[in-house]
Design a protein around this motif. Sequence first.
Motif, PDB file in Angstrom:
ATOM      1  N   PHE A 176       0.929  -1.094  -0.105  1.00  0.00           N
ATOM      2  CA  PHE A 176       0.053   0.119   0.023  1.00  0.00           C
ATOM      3  C   PHE A 176       0.986   1.203   0.041  1.00  0.00           C
ATOM      4  N   SER A 177       0.709   2.072  -0.675  1.00  0.00           N
ATOM      5  CA  SER A 177       1.399   3.457  -1.138  1.00  0.00           C
ATOM      6  C   SER A 177       0.576   4.624  -1.546  1.00  0.00           C
ATOM      7  N   ASP A 178       1.006   5.521  -1.372  1.00  0.00           N
ATOM      8  CA  ASP A 178       0.354   6.860  -1.696  1.00  0.00           C
ATOM      9  C   ASP A 178       1.525   7.643  -2.329  1.00  0.00           C
ATOM     10  N   SER A 179       1.009   9.036  -2.515  1.00  0.00           N
ATOM     11  CA  SER A 179       1.891   9.999  -3.206  1.00  0.00           C
ATOM     12  C   SER A 179       2.824  10.816  -2.350  1.00  0.00           C
ATOM     13  N   SER A 180       2.996  10.122  -1.321  1.00  0.00           N
ATOM     14  CA  SER A 180       3.999  10.926  -0.131  1.00  0.00           C
ATOM     15  C   SER A 180       5.432  10.691  -0.498  1.00  0.00           C
ATOM     16  N   ALA A 181       6.441  11.379   0.090  1.00  0.00           N
ATOM     17  CA  ALA A 181       7.696  11.228  -0.240  1.00  0.00           C
ATOM     18  C   ALA A 181       7.971   9.645   0.501  1.00  0.00           C
ATOM     19  N   LEU A 182       7.498   9.460   1.611  1.00  0.00           N
ATOM     20  CA  LEU A 182       7.889   8.016   2.263  1.00  0.00           C
ATOM     21  C   LEU A 182       7.602   7.099   1.305  1.00  0.00           C
ATOM     22  N   SER A 183       6.378   7.008   0.582  1.00  0.00           N
ATOM     23  CA  SER A 183       5.960   5.949  -0.223  1.00  0.00           C
ATOM     24  C   SER A 183       7.054   6.032  -1.381  1.00  0.00           C
ATOM     25  N   SER A 184       7.406   7.134  -2.058  1.00  0.00           N
ATOM     26  CA  SER A 184       8.530   7.287  -3.036  1.00  0.00           C
ATOM     27  C   SER A 184       9.696   6.539  -2.707  1.00  0.00           C
ATOM     28  N   ALA A 185      10.112   6.894  -1.620  1.00  0.00           N
ATOM     29  CA  ALA A 185      11.485   6.137  -1.027  1.00  0.00           C
ATOM     30  C   ALA A 185      11.259   4.742  -0.774  1.00  0.00           C
ATOM     31  N   GLN A 186      10.120   4.133  -0.398  1.00  0.00           N
ATOM     32  CA  GLN A 186       9.743   2.799  -0.356  1.00  0.00           C
ATOM     33  C   GLN A 186       9.809   2.038  -1.510  1.00  0.00           C
ATOM     34  N   ASP A 187       9.386   2.683  -2.545  1.00  0.00           N
ATOM     35  CA  ASP A 187       9.144   2.285  -3.910  1.00  0.00           C
ATOM     36  C   ASP A 187      10.415   1.708  -4.425  1.00  0.00           C
ATOM     37  N   GLN A 188      11.642   2.252  -4.246  1.00  0.00           N
ATOM     38  CA  GLN A 188      12.815   1.940  -4.656  1.00  0.00           C
ATOM     39  C   GLN A 188      13.289   0.570  -3.912  1.00  0.00           C
ATOM     40  N   VAL A 189      12.902   0.341  -2.911  1.00  0.00           N
ATOM     41  CA  VAL A 189      13.161  -0.936  -2.059  1.00  0.00           C
ATOM     42  C   VAL A 189      12.176  -2.019  -2.834  1.00  0.00           C
ATOM     43  N   ILE A 190      10.999  -1.749  -3.071  1.00  0.00           N
ATOM     44  CA  ILE A 190      10.029  -2.615  -3.508  1.00  0.00           C
ATOM     45  C   ILE A 190      10.630  -3.018  -4.959  1.00  0.00           C
ATOM     46  N   THR A 191      11.039  -2.295  -5.829  1.00  0.00           N
ATOM     47  CA  THR A 191      11.647  -2.455  -7.149  1.00  0.00           C
ATOM     48  C   THR A 191      12.887  -3.460  -7.188  1.00  0.00           C
ATOM     49  N   TYR A 192      13.575  -3.091  -6.115  1.00  0.00           N
ATOM     50  CA  TYR A 192      14.806  -4.242  -5.985  1.00  0.00           C
ATOM     51  C   TYR A 192      14.525  -5.450  -5.487  1.00  0.00           C
ATOM     52  N   LEU A 193      13.337  -5.609  -4.697  1.00  0.00           N
ATOM     53  CA  LEU A 193      13.079  -6.804  -4.306  1.00  0.00           C
ATOM     54  C   LEU A 193      12.403  -7.732  -5.331  1.00  0.00           C
ATOM     55  N   THR A 194      11.668  -6.994  -6.014  1.00  0.00           N
ATOM     56  CA  THR A 194      10.828  -7.933  -7.358  1.00  0.00           C
ATOM     57  C   THR A 194      11.945  -8.141  -8.129  1.00  0.00           C
ATOM     58  N   SER A 195      12.911  -7.329  -8.388  1.00  0.00           N
ATOM     59  CA  SER A 195      13.939  -7.747  -9.496  1.00  0.00           C
ATOM     60  C   SER A 195      14.994  -8.828  -9.223  1.00  0.00           C
ATOM     61  N   SER A 196      15.033  -9.116  -7.640  1.00  0.00           N
ATOM     62  CA  SER A 196      16.242 -10.077  -7.045  1.00  0.00           C
ATOM     63  C   SER A 196      15.787 -11.178  -6.463  1.00  0.00           C
TER      64      SER A 196
END
Length: 313
Positions: A176-196
């Motif tokens: 679950f994420s929204d348009s906040s800066a914290l969600s944008s920062a978490q997006d990078q971790v999720i992207t790495y998780l799905t790729s690795s």
Amino acid sequence: MRTFLLLTPMLFVAISTVAYGDTTSGENGQRFIDRKGEGFFWYKDPKEEAEPEETPEAPPPAKEPVDKKPAALPSGPAPMSASWLKANLPKYLDAAIDNPSEANVKAYLYLQHLSMEKASSFADASQEFSVGDPVLDGNNQRPLASFANDVVKKSAGANRDAVLQSIANKIGIFYFSDSSALSSAQDQVITYLTSSTDFTVVPIAYRSNKPFKSNQVPDSGHSTLMGITAAPALVVVLQDGTFDVIAQAPLSLSDLLDRVLLASKRLGLIDQKTFDTTRPIANRSPITLPVSHDASQLEIPASEIISRFKGTK
């Protein structure tokens, strides 16, 4: 003159008769001469009357023993004990603050010094008695030597990767994420998780029927159903719909994977033994003892406290 001469023989006869009677008869009609055992000490005293025996006075009645109640022992903890210091040290501190006289300040400082000495003695004794004990010695669970600790960490890391790989196709992760800066920062971790890894991540627009990002799906009441109150949030979901909320704030990749393992254990995908192999701790021997606690002794029931913090009734 003739009369006197006549009376003289008669007087002599009378005196002789009296004297003879006294010397020839005595007690029991016996003559004195027959009572030779008396010798010259023939005079006898009259029988003395027996004195009445004195009746002994009755002893005074014995006094009933008075039950002496033992002196009541002082209630409360023994002076200068840990319990006594815990209860009284704040009082001496208050007295020293309100009236910082030499006596009040020194009294508090002495008691504080005693408390620290007791704590230090306990720490020393704890170290002395735990060294070498298979349960109490921390070195047995996690080696203190750096080279040994590195070996344990590498072994745990390898086990964690293997267990995560084994459960990757059994779970999904709702993000679950929204348009906040914290969600944008978490997006990078999720992207790495799905790729690795092989985990399936479903991005959901938190409390919005319109996606914030291109890869998101609308929130169709999932956040409400799962009790999500903040974003970013992560939820581990099984194929049968069972779920476990693991975060409602940003996580690093390492922390995220550790929580995925914990959720897998709580959801029953892995057992405790398998979970322990993923942690850099060896020779764990948990102690389980039956604990009995009367919940009625709690001033506020535990359920009520939980309800207050959750904002429910």
